[in-house]
Design an enzyme around this catalytic site. Structure first.
Site, mmCIF file in Angstrom:
data_model
loop_
_atom_site.group_PDB
_atom_site.id
_atom_site.type_symbol
_atom_site.label_atom_id
_atom_site.label_comp_id
_atom_site.label_asym_id
_atom_site.label_seq_id
_atom_site.Cartn_x
_atom_site.Cartn_y
_atom_site.Cartn_z
ATOM 1 N N GLY B 200 0.809 -1.229 0.000
ATOM 2 C CA GLY B 200 0.000 0.000 0.000
ATOM 3 C C GLY B 200 0.835 1.268 0.000
ATOM 4 O O GLY B 200 0.398 2.304 0.519
ATOM 5 N N GLY B 201 2.018 1.219 -0.595
ATOM 6 C CA GLY B 201 2.965 2.339 -0.557
ATOM 7 C C GLY B 201 2.518 3.598 -1.256
ATOM 8 O O GLY B 201 3.174 4.632 -1.120
ATOM 9 N N GLU B 202 1.433 3.558 -2.030
ATOM 10 C CA GLU B 202 0.958 4.806 -2.643
ATOM 11 C C GLU B 202 -0.281 5.349 -1.933
ATOM 12 O O GLU B 202 -1.023 6.147 -2.479
ATOM 13 C CB GLU B 202 0.723 4.713 -4.155
ATOM 14 C CG GLU B 202 0.313 3.417 -4.740
ATOM 15 C CD GLU B 202 1.472 2.457 -4.832
ATOM 16 O OE1 GLU B 202 2.593 2.898 -5.125
ATOM 17 O OE2 GLU B 202 1.242 1.282 -4.597
ATOM 18 N N TRP B 252 6.368 -5.673 0.466
ATOM 19 C CA TRP B 252 5.377 -6.639 -0.001
ATOM 20 C C TRP B 252 5.932 -7.879 -0.698
ATOM 21 O O TRP B 252 5.173 -8.641 -1.296
ATOM 22 C CB TRP B 252 4.354 -5.934 -0.883
ATOM 23 C CG TRP B 252 4.922 -5.027 -1.922
ATOM 24 C CD1 TRP B 252 5.170 -3.690 -1.777
ATOM 25 C CD2 TRP B 252 5.302 -5.368 -3.249
ATOM 26 N NE1 TRP B 252 5.689 -3.195 -2.944
ATOM 27 C CE2 TRP B 252 5.776 -4.187 -3.854
ATOM 28 C CE3 TRP B 252 5.286 -6.542 -3.998
ATOM 29 C CZ2 TRP B 252 6.238 -4.139 -5.176
ATOM 30 C CZ3 TRP B 252 5.746 -6.512 -5.302
ATOM 31 C CH2 TRP B 252 6.207 -5.317 -5.878
ATOM 32 N N ASP B 313 8.395 5.140 -9.075
ATOM 33 C CA ASP B 313 7.694 3.969 -8.540
ATOM 34 C C ASP B 313 8.527 2.700 -8.681
ATOM 35 O O ASP B 313 8.001 1.642 -8.984
ATOM 36 C CB ASP B 313 6.330 3.786 -9.236
ATOM 37 C CG ASP B 313 5.440 2.773 -8.510
ATOM 38 O OD1 ASP B 313 5.798 2.362 -7.389
ATOM 39 O OD2 ASP B 313 4.408 2.393 -9.079
#
Lengths: 242, 540
Positions: B200-202, B252, B313
């Site tokens: 969920g890094g964004e 992740w 990203d």
């Protein structure tokens, strides 16, 4: 059916010029990762080209609203809990980037256009289930492309060749040459429609060579073959057929 | 009457056999010592990579370059759950003839490894307001210890199951999924700890690596991938607690483990927002880094950042590959990473010292890494033809072939332009901070073998489209790989020659093969689309 399904059937923000711009910001933040920054989709992850959405007659503002709200079951497209206003902004944005096509009536003779179409185009292109399949179906092409773009494609068909119609020449072991358009290809095989409009699959190990051509199988129609007036007649015929 | 007699007879036999090692194994399940033994028992595949090194290099040799062309499918299992847009990214675990398999949307199964038939199925009731988990409903596999299985969920929980029944033993929340957290990785079991990471890094998230007690389910330690105010590393961020609290840095993919050093090696993901960087000047540690942590305490031993101040990203969520090699005439314990930024790295895994960084794709982001280990940036994305956000490679496993000293990975040659934009930064919504224009006409993929001493390309096999399939190798000299067009393939590890291929019907995405022996026959397994297919050189 869903609790989210709004009774609203028309976009309440349709007349607000700021809605499409605000919708664009939401789109870039929430949708572009899958559908691309230009909303044209990303083929490798099966995310569809949204600029073509409104070329389908069944697409309405309300149906697009529902797809965003509820998602597409069985697909990666999730439901979205955005406020209604933000979804309508997205609808406004998608309307603004939708392929406009040729809305004005083309100045031409559809009956003469039909004759010219049957003579020059129908071997490879279909209109309303009549004609060939080597090239794209043209029944609704004027919904999606402008008169200028279509004229350019007829004059210079190799400038832009659509996916699934890329030309290829296969050289068989006995030095035979098979021309066609590529439908699918992997490291070991290729699937084409040959120039006789027959679907054929080959293992690459059975071929001497696979040559991806730059020149479309469609001939260039110069002024001496089809005049500007002739092309307008053909396009008017296509427009009337949709 | 007859039934009763049979039952009594069975019980008697089981009791009589209990003291023997064969049966105690099936009753106790694998111990930490069994996990440490890795590939030494050919009838098992007990961890994500098969052993702790992450090399995904099996010692099996029954399938070899001569007979590999006889490989044929012997059974297929249908998951019944689709993952449109992604793939079936799991690695099954195998013990005592039973496969333990996770699927998309948090389904899971125990399967008969001889036939693909199911013993039990589990399906989690997921909330309908998933955040990151809705857009990537994948799972990469179980962890196993004793009779327990461990699985993370799209709503950011860690669960423990009884492997004999699929019954849930306990579950713990890792983080609040409504903020944007999710979990997809395969838990890493080390000693009496179950180690997990987060996705969920964004979103408005702060990444971490957690260790849990397998029996009680209590958390033992947490390592935060984004430092708190005043902590070491915080100097690489603005002095703003709110930015640090939402710095991203997902974890992740699972890591590898060196039992001699008692260190785990783990990749960290992108900073948040992905593309927009005005509010986060600095290197943004420990995003896009590898961290070496003490397995007992979670303390940071060293780190190396592959992509300082990432604006593309390029998560560094890769399997760190451990090997003991000769490096410039001296024995070295190294960790190798093929990175999303287009470079192949070799680091000393004791100290973190930078040894090598060479490009393996035509990345125009940087063309070299300086002697200080920092990349010499050529452009920031506005000039185009960087790797796209999916990267020059990604989380799908590479393999290391020891005898040949080759690092073999799936490479993606892509071209993209990044346009940053101030994001809205809303709780529960993704926060990429801009858009990416991908040139679809230019992309292709390749299986590439790199000399680990130089980073030089030794051989490649190209695919028509950018590919997301993982790689495994076997000591018989074979490399197994999957491509985006659906081919499952075997290659000569020495030359890259394609020796066998089978069209599975849809792309192989995010998964790599496993292999094992069963009843004296070597199997190779690969997930593809909704199917898991087992191959062998003859019908069992």
């Amino acid at each position: 059916m869903s609790e989210f399904t709004s009774a609203q059937e028309v976009n309440p923000l349709a007349a607000d010029p700021r809605a499409a711009r605000a919708g664009g910001s939401i789109f870039r933040a929430q949708c572009a990762t899958c559908h691309g920054a230009d909303a044209k989709g990303i083929q490798s992850i099966e995310a569809p080209d949204l600029t073509l959405m409104f070329t389908r007659s069944e697409s309405t503002d309300a149906s697009v609203f529902r797809v965003i709200r509820e998602g597409v079951p069985g697909s990666i497209m999730p439901p979205h809990a955005f406020p209604d206003a933000e979804i309508w902004m997205l609808v406004s944005y998608l309307r603004s980037v939708a392929i406009a096509g040729t809305s004005a009536q083309i100045d031409g003779d559809p009956r003469r256009g039909m004759t010219l179409f049957n003579l020059n185009c129908s071997r490879c292109h279909r209109v309303d289930n009549l004609g060939g399949s080597l090239g794209p179906d043209l029944s609704t092409i004027t919904n999606r492309r402008s008169q200028d773009a279509l004229t350019n494609s007829i004059r210079n068909p190799s400038a832009v060749i659509a996916r699934r119609y890329k030309p290829v020449t296969l050289v068989t072991e006995d030095n035979g040459r098979i021309q066609g358009t590529v439908k699918s290809e992997d490291a070991f095989s290729i699937q084409i429609m040959d120039s006789n409009q027959v679907l054929r699959g080959f293992r690459k190990s059975s071929l001497q060579e696979v040559i991806h051509e730059d020149i479309s199988l469609m001939p260039s129609f110069t002024e001496s073959v089809l005049s500007g007036e002739d092309i307008d007649d053909v396009l008017r015929f296509l427009q009337s057929a949709r | 009457m007859k039934t009763t007699l049979q039952s009594n007879f069975c019980i008697a036999v089981v009791i009589w056999l209990l003291p023997t090692t064969t049966f105690s194994q099936s009753i106790e399940g694998p111990s930490f010592e069994d996990l440490l033994a890795g590939f030494s028992d050919p009838n098992r595949w007990l961890t994500y990579s098969g052993d702790y090194s992450g090399t995904r290099h099996s010692p099996l040799t029954q399938i070899n370059p001569t007979n590999v062309e006889e490989l044929r499918p012997v059974w297929t299992f249908q998951s019944g759950t689709t993952t449109r847009g992604r793939g079936w990214e799991t690695t099954p675990l195998l013990d005592e003839g039973v496969l333990y398999v996770t699927g998309s949307n948090n389904l899971a199964w125990a399967l008969d490894a001889r036939t693909g038939r199911s013993f039990w199925q589990y399906r989690r009731n997921l909330p309908d307001d998933l955040t990151y988990g809705a857009s990537a409903p994948v799972n990469r596999g179980f962890g196993m210890l004793g009779n327990q299985l461990f699985m993370v969920t799209l709503d950011a929980h860690l669960m423990s199951f009884d492997r004999r029944t699929g019954e849930v033993l306990w579950e713990r929340e890792l983080a609040d999924y409504q903020i944007g957290y999710s979990a997809t990785m395969a838990p890493l079991v080390v000693g009496n700890k179950v180690i997990v990471g987060i996705s969920g890094g964004e979103y408005q998230t702060r990444g971490f690596i957690d260790a849990f007690d397998p029996v009680s389910g209590e958390r033992i330690w947490r390592f935060n991938t984004i430092p708190g105010p005043g902590e070491p590393g915080s100097e690489t961020w603005p002095n703003d607690p709110q930015i640090l609290a939402q710095g991203g840095g997902g974890t992740w993919m699972n890591g590898s483990y060196d039992p001699d050093l008692n260190l785990i090696y783990w990749g960290v993901g992108n900073p948040n927002p992905d593309y927009y960087d005005e509010n986060r000047p600095g290197d943004n540690l420990y995003t896009d880094s590898i961290v070496a942590l003490d397995a007992n305490t979670g303390e940071l031993r060293w780190h190396y950042q592959f992509t300082p101040h990432d604006v593309n990203d390029w998560d560094s969520n890769h399997m760190p590959v451990l090997a003991n090699i000769e490096w410039e005439g001296e024995p070295r314990r190294v960790v190798m990473v093929g990175n999303r930024n287009g470079f192949f790295y070799v680091l000393d895994r004791v100290s973190g010292e930078f040894l090598l960084g060479e490009p393996f794709t035509a990345t125009t982001w940087a063309r070299e890494i300086g002697d200080d280990g920092r990349p010499i940036i050529v452009n920031d994305g506005s000039l185009g033809c960087l790797p796209d956000p999916w990267g020059s490679t990604n989380f799908y496993p590479p393999t290391f072939f020891p005898g040949l000293d080759l690092f073999i990975l799936t490479a993606r040659e892509t071209c993209a332009t990044y346009v940053p934009e101030l994001p809205a930064n809303t709780r529960g919504q993704s926060n990429f901070g801009g858009t990416v224009f991908i040139d679809a006409e230019q992309g292709y993929g390749a299986l590439r073998a790199l000399d680990i001493h130089t980073g030089n390309l030794e051989w490649e096999f190209t695919y028509p489209s950018p590919t997301f399939g993982g790689v495994m190798s076997t000591a018989s000299g074979l490399v197994f790989a999957g491509d985006h067009e659906g081919n499952f393939m075997a290659f000569s590890a020495a030359t890259g020659e394609n020796l066998w291929h089978y069209q599975t019907g849809t792309r192989i995405w995010g998964a790599a093969a496993i292999t094992y022996m069963l009843d004296g026959l070597q199997y190779v397994l690969i997930p593809s689309g909704t199917t898991l297919t087992a191959f062998a050189t003859r019908m069992p």
